[in-house]
Design an enzyme around this catalytic site. Sequence first.
Site, PDB file in Angstrom:
ATOM      1  N   ASP A  53       3.211  63.813  -2.595  1.00 26.50           N
ATOM      2  CA  ASP A  53       3.228  62.368  -2.312  1.00 26.50           C
ATOM      3  C   ASP A  53       2.928  61.519  -3.537  1.00 26.50           C
ATOM      4  OD1 ASP A  53       3.715  63.021   0.355  1.00 26.50           O
ATOM      5  OD2 ASP A  53       1.569  63.147   0.792  1.00 26.50           O
ATOM      6  N   GLU A  54       3.323  61.990  -4.692  1.00 26.78           N
ATOM      7  CA  GLU A  54       3.033  61.269  -5.937  1.00 26.78           C
ATOM      8  C   GLU A  54       4.014  60.136  -6.187  1.00 26.78           C
ATOM      9  OE1 GLU A  54       3.777  64.526  -5.788  1.00 26.78           O
ATOM     10  OE2 GLU A  54       2.109  65.727  -6.560  1.00 26.78           O
ATOM     11  N   LYS A  97       7.620  61.026  -5.954  1.00 25.52           N
ATOM     12  CA  LYS A  97       8.807  61.727  -6.474  1.00 25.52           C
ATOM     13  C   LYS A  97      10.095  61.064  -5.994  1.00 25.52           C
ATOM     14  CE  LYS A  97       7.290  65.482  -4.526  1.00 25.52           C
ATOM     15  NZ  LYS A  97       5.938  65.044  -4.141  1.00 25.52           N
ATOM     16  N   GLY A  98      10.103  60.673  -4.704  1.00 24.69           N
ATOM     17  CA  GLY A  98      11.307  60.064  -4.118  1.00 24.69           C
ATOM     18  C   GLY A  98      11.711  58.814  -4.875  1.00 24.69           C
ATOM     19  N   ASN A 110       8.947  69.560   5.404  1.00 22.83           N
ATOM     20  CA  ASN A 110       7.530  69.198   5.219  1.00 22.83           C
ATOM     21  C   ASN A 110       7.417  68.042   4.220  1.00 22.83           C
ATOM     22  OD1 ASN A 110       8.454  70.904   3.166  1.00 22.83           O
ATOM     23  ND2 ASN A 110       6.533  72.005   2.916  1.00 22.83           N
ATOM     24  N   GLY A 138       8.198  64.424   2.508  1.00 24.40           N
ATOM     25  CA  GLY A 138       8.528  63.075   2.972  1.00 24.40           C
ATOM     26  C   GLY A 138       8.628  62.202   1.740  1.00 24.40           C
ATOM     27  N   HIS A 139       9.840  61.803   1.382  1.00 20.84           N
ATOM     28  CA  HIS A 139      10.056  61.035   0.156  1.00 20.84           C
ATOM     29  C   HIS A 139      10.515  59.629   0.541  1.00 20.84           C
ATOM     30  CE1 HIS A 139      10.832  65.135  -2.036  1.00 20.84           C
ATOM     31  NE2 HIS A 139       9.611  65.008  -1.584  1.00 20.84           N
ATOM     32  N   THR A 140       9.708  58.643   0.155  1.00 21.73           N
ATOM     33  CA  THR A 140       9.996  57.258   0.554  1.00 21.73           C
ATOM     34  C   THR A 140      10.655  56.505  -0.599  1.00 21.73           C
ATOM     35  OG1 THR A 140       7.970  57.397   1.816  1.00 21.73           O
ATOM     36  CG2 THR A 140       8.945  55.209   1.582  1.00 21.73           C
ATOM     37  N   GLN A 185       6.622  68.592  -2.678  1.00 22.68           N
ATOM     38  CA  GLN A 185       5.196  68.949  -2.775  1.00 22.68           C
ATOM     39  C   GLN A 185       4.683  68.738  -4.208  1.00 22.68           C
ATOM     40  OE1 GLN A 185       7.245  71.626  -0.847  1.00 22.68           O
ATOM     41  NE2 GLN A 185       7.008  70.008   0.646  1.00 22.68           N
ATOM     42  N   THR A 244       1.372  75.159   0.130  1.00 29.59           N
ATOM     43  CA  THR A 244       2.587  75.381   0.895  1.00 29.59           C
ATOM     44  C   THR A 244       3.094  76.789   0.569  1.00 29.59           C
ATOM     45  OG1 THR A 244       4.689  74.396   1.584  1.00 29.59           O
ATOM     46  CG2 THR A 244       4.206  74.354  -0.800  1.00 29.59           C
ATOM     47  N   GLY A 253       2.097  61.277   9.545  1.00 25.48           N
ATOM     48  CA  GLY A 253       1.337  60.054   9.820  1.00 25.48           C
ATOM     49  C   GLY A 253      -0.162  60.198   9.580  1.00 25.48           C
ATOM     50  N   ASP A 311      -0.785  49.957  -9.730  1.00 26.66           N
ATOM     51  CA  ASP A 311      -1.104  48.684  -9.071  1.00 26.66           C
ATOM     52  C   ASP A 311      -2.176  48.832  -7.990  1.00 26.66           C
ATOM     53  OD1 ASP A 311       1.343  50.105  -8.002  1.00 26.66           O
ATOM     54  OD2 ASP A 311       0.882  48.818  -6.290  1.00 26.66           O
ATOM     55  N   THR A 314       4.995  50.580 -10.757  1.00 22.50           N
ATOM     56  CA  THR A 314       4.003  49.552 -10.414  1.00 22.50           C
ATOM     57  C   THR A 314       4.191  48.941  -9.024  1.00 22.50           C
ATOM     58  OG1 THR A 314       5.374  47.900 -11.528  1.00 22.50           O
ATOM     59  CG2 THR A 314       3.628  48.923 -12.847  1.00 22.50           C
TER      60      THR A 314
HETATM   61  P1  GDP Z   1       6.783  61.699  -2.619  1.00 25.85           P
HETATM   62  O1  GDP Z   1       6.554  62.630  -1.484  1.00 25.85           O
HETATM   63  O2  GDP Z   1       6.263  62.225  -3.913  1.00 25.85           O
HETATM   64  O3  GDP Z   1       8.197  61.229  -2.726  1.00 25.85           O
HETATM   65  O4  GDP Z   1       5.890  60.414  -2.301  1.00 25.85           O
HETATM   66  P2  GDP Z   1       5.802  59.660  -0.874  1.00 25.85           P
HETATM   67  O5  GDP Z   1       7.039  58.872  -0.697  1.00 25.85           O
HETATM   68  O6  GDP Z   1       5.392  60.590   0.197  1.00 25.85           O
HETATM   69  O7  GDP Z   1       4.537  58.733  -1.134  1.00 25.85           O
HETATM   70  C1  GDP Z   1       4.514  57.778  -2.146  1.00 25.85           C
HETATM   71  C2  GDP Z   1       4.341  56.407  -1.503  1.00 25.85           C
HETATM   72  O8  GDP Z   1       3.961  55.468  -2.490  1.00 25.85           O
HETATM   73  C3  GDP Z   1       5.602  55.852  -0.882  1.00 25.85           C
HETATM   74  O9  GDP Z   1       5.275  55.083   0.233  1.00 25.85           O
HETATM   75  C4  GDP Z   1       6.197  54.995  -1.983  1.00 25.85           C
HETATM   76  O10 GDP Z   1       6.991  53.915  -1.485  1.00 25.85           O
HETATM   77  C5  GDP Z   1       4.950  54.454  -2.616  1.00 25.85           C
HETATM   78  N1  GDP Z   1       5.042  54.187  -4.053  1.00 25.85           N
HETATM   79  C6  GDP Z   1       5.729  54.879  -5.008  1.00 25.85           C
HETATM   80  N2  GDP Z   1       5.464  54.357  -6.230  1.00 25.85           N
HETATM   81  C7  GDP Z   1       4.598  53.353  -6.034  1.00 25.85           C
HETATM   82  C8  GDP Z   1       3.906  52.451  -6.921  1.00 25.85           C
HETATM   83  O11 GDP Z   1       4.041  52.487  -8.142  1.00 25.85           O
HETATM   84  N3  GDP Z   1       3.066  51.542  -6.344  1.00 25.85           N
HETATM   85  C9  GDP Z   1       2.859  51.465  -5.000  1.00 25.85           C
HETATM   86  N4  GDP Z   1       2.015  50.561  -4.534  1.00 25.85           N
HETATM   87  N5  GDP Z   1       3.483  52.308  -4.152  1.00 25.85           N
HETATM   88  C10 GDP Z   1       4.318  53.238  -4.657  1.00 25.85           C
HETATM   89  P1  IMO Z   2       6.028  65.795  -0.498  1.00 31.68           P
HETATM   90  O1  IMO Z   2       7.331  66.424  -0.980  1.00 31.68           O
HETATM   91  C1  IMO Z   2       1.863  66.329   0.642  1.00 31.68           C
HETATM   92  C2  IMO Z   2       0.797  70.098   2.586  1.00 31.68           C
HETATM   93  C3  IMO Z   2       0.386  70.051   4.039  1.00 31.68           C
HETATM   94  C4  IMO Z   2      -0.602  71.206   4.061  1.00 31.68           C
HETATM   95  C5  IMO Z   2       0.050  72.229   3.126  1.00 31.68           C
HETATM   96  C6  IMO Z   2       0.866  73.304   3.819  1.00 31.68           C
HETATM   97  O2  IMO Z   2       6.234  64.631   0.383  1.00 31.68           O
HETATM   98  O3  IMO Z   2       5.135  65.537  -1.644  1.00 31.68           O
HETATM   99  P2  IMO Z   2       3.252  73.306   5.022  1.00 31.68           P
HETATM  100  O4  IMO Z   2       3.759  72.526   6.202  1.00 31.68           O
HETATM  101  O5  IMO Z   2       4.038  73.092   3.770  1.00 31.68           O
HETATM  102  O6  IMO Z   2       3.048  74.751   5.314  1.00 31.68           O
HETATM  103  O7  IMO Z   2       1.758  72.711   4.757  1.00 31.68           O
HETATM  104  O8  IMO Z   2       0.905  71.480   2.276  1.00 31.68           O
HETATM  105  N1  IMO Z   2       2.115  69.488   2.291  1.00 31.68           N
HETATM  106  C7  IMO Z   2       2.280  68.315   1.669  1.00 31.68           C
HETATM  107  N2  IMO Z   2       1.358  67.404   1.261  1.00 31.68           N
HETATM  108  N3  IMO Z   2       3.177  66.126   0.394  1.00 31.68           N
HETATM  109  C8  IMO Z   2       4.093  67.033   0.771  1.00 31.68           C
HETATM  110  O9  IMO Z   2       5.402  66.933   0.438  1.00 31.68           O
HETATM  111  C9  IMO Z   2       3.669  68.175   1.480  1.00 31.68           C
HETATM  112  N4  IMO Z   2       4.295  69.242   2.019  1.00 31.68           N
HETATM  113  C10 IMO Z   2       3.337  70.045   2.487  1.00 31.68           C
HETATM  114  O10 IMO Z   2      -0.227  68.828   4.359  1.00 31.68           O
HETATM  115  O11 IMO Z   2      -1.808  70.823   3.477  1.00 31.68           O
HETATM  116 MG    MG Z   3       5.699  62.689   0.418  1.00 24.94          MG
END
Ligand code: GDP
Ligand code: IMO
Ligand code: MG
Length: 429
Positions: free
Chosen positions: A13-14, A16-17, A38, A40-42, A223, A238, A301, A332, A413
Amino acid sequence: MANVAVIGAQWGDEGKGKVVDWLASRADMVVRFQGGHNAGHTLVVGDRTFKLSLLPAGVVRGTLSIIGNGVVIDPWALLKEIGIVGEQGVKITPDVLRIAENAALILPVHQRVDRAREEARGARKIGTTGRGIGPAYEDKVARRAIRVCDLAHPEVLDAKLDELLLHHNALLRGLGAEPFAKAEILDPLLEVAPRILPFAEAVWERLDAARRGGKRILFEGAQGIMLDVDHGTYPFVTSSNCVAGMAAVGSGVGPSAVGTVLGICKAYTTRVGSGPFPTELTDAIGERIGDRGREFGTVTGRRRRCGWFDAVMVRQAIKVGGITGIALTKLDVLDGLAELRVCTGYMLDGQELHRLPASPSLQARVSPIYETMPGWSETTSGARTWAALPAAAIKYVRRIEELIECPVTLLSTSPERDDTIMVRDPFAD
Ligand code: GDP
Ligand code: IMO
Ligand code: MG
């Protein structure tokens, strides 16, 4: 021109998306190489928000997108996602999406096993997403997985399901869960096959041709390295490798094709699910970061756990993951905090450590050594140039670069696609 791999450098959730979507405008194709739904890229594009789990983030721009052999594919989840993005105006056809014929499938039985196991673990649960990821990868390694290519052969499906259910039904009964009848899986598979097969191909051939034609390939990871099955906080990880080496294995190219490796990391740390988290904040600051950063899991969620930036962990991720540059996101979110802390080492039994120990019991006992830095009161939200950043924010980024021994090549940002500062073009490296 190098190809670029985007991988997570923390616990997922860094952002990446967002970064893949942004870079996709400069790539000829995007390849997802591990994980499953598993992830979730937003992506935020104007007033539209896309939440992608299996589809590579390139699809939103119409860049040719490939699901590689290293991904475990739930065909029903994939079709559902294709339907959702279709309603958002992004039509997915075989012209835009290709799927590796040798990728393994996630079946409903994997999800039931995943959940039954988690329930049986009780307080020791991993906190998986319940999507069947672990059991599907186990089947792949155990050589009983059903793969995309098998969908074209009903008799193969029939025989493979016998073998697969022999294993999983014993497990389900042992866990006190309901076993599956073969038809419960076979019939839906036969139904879904003609909708998946038009996307299937020998992806490695397309990638080979692309390389020879001088095309730019963007590899999209899911991940993060601390969730990597070898290098992460095992067993709270994972079931796939998330490091850059997996981009080669999971798409069918050699390691030299991977090129530049961009590690994505937040300007702080989050984790969803169980497991050690040395810099976790359970106080009001942690809550504030969670609220400002909208730290809720895209897939389940769940509220993400939040903490200070852990330079020890990210430095380790950079070394084991082969990261050559960092995209630092969500700077930010730290706006308005009077003081910021960065973890520069750990204390364990009176000794200073500069790596995360492998043992989970030791990982749970390390305590962070912090360096404190002044925060900034100005807003960095939406900044698109270095010049727009307050001096204290630039200092924070520069100090992080020193500590992790890696340059920051991109800065993000806000969630919005174009609120991104390119310090250095990753494709030019
Ligand atoms: P991913 O799994 O690595 O693709 O990341 P996620 O999409 O699960 O989570 C990142 C969240 O942070 C998403 O809701 C993005 O829209 C949001 N996001 C990404 N970059 C930034 C940023 O620079 N600032 C803020 N406030 N939100 C960001
Ligand atoms: P993205 O691509 C954050 C975590 C789960 C759990 C562990 C194992 O959006 O960054 P699994 O269902 O893979 O066997 O769960 O890994 N996990 C993630 N945490 N972002 C993800 O993907 C994840 N995919 C799995 O919460 O701790
Ligand atoms: Mg994610």
